[in-house]
Design a protein around this motif. Sequence first.
Motif, short mmCIF file in Angstrom:
data_model
loop_
_atom_site.label_atom_id
_atom_site.label_comp_id
_atom_site.label_asym_id
_atom_site.label_seq_id
_atom_site.Cartn_x
_atom_site.Cartn_y
_atom_site.Cartn_z
N TYR A 49 0.85 -1.18 0.00
CA TYR A 49 0.00 0.00 0.00
C TYR A 49 0.88 1.23 0.00
O TYR A 49 1.89 1.29 0.72
N GLY A 50 0.51 2.25 -0.79
CA GLY A 50 1.28 3.47 -0.81
C GLY A 50 2.73 3.21 -1.17
O GLY A 50 3.03 2.47 -2.10
N PRO A 51 3.67 3.80 -0.42
CA PRO A 51 5.10 3.60 -0.72
C PRO A 51 5.66 2.27 -0.21
O PRO A 51 6.78 1.91 -0.55
N LEU A 52 4.91 1.56 0.61
CA LEU A 52 5.39 0.32 1.18
C LEU A 52 5.30 -0.81 0.16
O LEU A 52 4.29 -0.96 -0.53
N ARG A 53 6.37 -1.62 0.05
CA ARG A 53 6.40 -2.73 -0.87
C ARG A 53 6.98 -3.96 -0.19
O ARG A 53 7.87 -3.86 0.65
N HIS A 54 6.46 -5.11 -0.55
CA HIS A 54 6.98 -6.38 -0.03
C HIS A 54 7.02 -7.37 -1.18
O HIS A 54 6.03 -7.53 -1.91
N ARG A 55 8.16 -8.03 -1.37
CA ARG A 55 8.33 -8.98 -2.48
C ARG A 55 8.53 -10.38 -1.90
O ARG A 55 9.34 -10.56 -0.99
N PHE A 56 7.83 -11.34 -2.42
CA PHE A 56 7.93 -12.71 -1.93
C PHE A 56 7.70 -13.68 -3.07
O PHE A 56 7.07 -13.36 -4.08
N ALA A 57 8.21 -14.88 -2.90
CA ALA A 57 8.11 -15.92 -3.93
C ALA A 57 7.02 -16.91 -3.58
O ALA A 57 6.83 -17.26 -2.41
N VAL A 58 6.31 -17.37 -4.60
CA VAL A 58 5.22 -18.32 -4.44
C VAL A 58 5.40 -19.46 -5.42
O VAL A 58 5.76 -19.24 -6.58
N GLU A 59 5.16 -20.68 -4.95
CA GLU A 59 5.21 -21.85 -5.82
C GLU A 59 3.81 -22.41 -6.02
O GLU A 59 3.05 -22.58 -5.07
N ILE A 60 3.46 -22.69 -7.28
CA ILE A 60 2.22 -23.40 -7.58
C ILE A 60 2.50 -24.89 -7.37
O ILE A 60 3.34 -25.47 -8.05
N VAL A 61 1.83 -25.50 -6.42
CA VAL A 61 2.09 -26.90 -6.12
C VAL A 61 1.07 -27.84 -6.77
O VAL A 61 1.34 -29.03 -6.93
N GLU A 62 -0.08 -27.30 -7.14
CA GLU A 62 -1.12 -28.14 -7.76
C GLU A 62 -1.93 -27.27 -8.70
O GLU A 62 -2.30 -26.14 -8.35
N GLN A 63 -2.19 -27.77 -9.89
CA GLN A 63 -2.99 -27.01 -10.84
C GLN A 63 -3.70 -27.95 -11.79
O GLN A 63 -3.07 -28.78 -12.44
N ASP A 64 -5.02 -27.83 -11.82
CA ASP A 64 -5.87 -28.60 -12.73
C ASP A 64 -6.66 -27.62 -13.57
O ASP A 64 -7.45 -26.84 -13.02
N PRO A 65 -6.47 -27.61 -14.89
CA PRO A 65 -7.18 -26.66 -15.75
C PRO A 65 -8.68 -26.64 -15.50
O PRO A 65 -9.32 -27.69 -15.35
N ASP A 66 -9.22 -25.43 -15.41
CA ASP A 66 -10.66 -25.18 -15.25
C ASP A 66 -11.22 -25.66 -13.91
O ASP A 66 -12.44 -25.74 -13.75
#
Length: 206
Positions: free
Chosen positions: A82-99
């Motif tokens: 929010y505003g000038p504050l920033r936070h960066r982090f990594a995310v892994e997709i562990v499961e994905q089924d189309p639709d």
Amino acid sequence: MAHEDDAQQAVPNTPGMLGDGDGVTRRRPLRERHVEETVEVAVPVRTAYNQWTQFKTFPRFSAVVHGVEQIRPTVTAWTIGYGPLRHRFAVEIVEQDPDAYLAWRALAQKPSHQGEVEFRPTESGGTTITVRMLLEPQGAARILTRSSRAARLTARLVHRELMTFKQFIEGLGQEGGAWRGTIRNGRVQHDHPEPPRSRVAQWPVG
């Protein structure tokens, strides 16, 4: 949440994984959760799912997502704030089924959050999107997250983000792109196995 350097760390075993008879490990839906929010959008499941997987477009409708960078096929780095504050982090997709389903976790030795999103068709031809999140902060923040007030604030934020996604995709009327791959236990599943490779450059195999 993990910082960008965490994307290079070893990934721990994800809790809540379930093995089938076919030898494939699939994620068990979150049973414990701090947040669960649902919205109905007036586009088909395929359209809603396809647009959701275009993570780099999230800053176009989100009030808190400022950037998404692809690190690896199943890993993205998110910049929020929010505003000038920033936070960066990594995310892994562990499961994905189309639709149907997508599950993720923060990349850290002790994940600070994990979540899932489900897509279900409605009788009217639209889509019901449900997001669930389990927050697992460390230190003093753990007490705050367990409070009902913190959970309500997070739920309100997730609901607002879902509503802006609804307005975005309904305004477009169709997806701006798609990624139709399947992911199991953090690995992209290929329809056809890759052919064997020779250890000698350009040496034929077979």
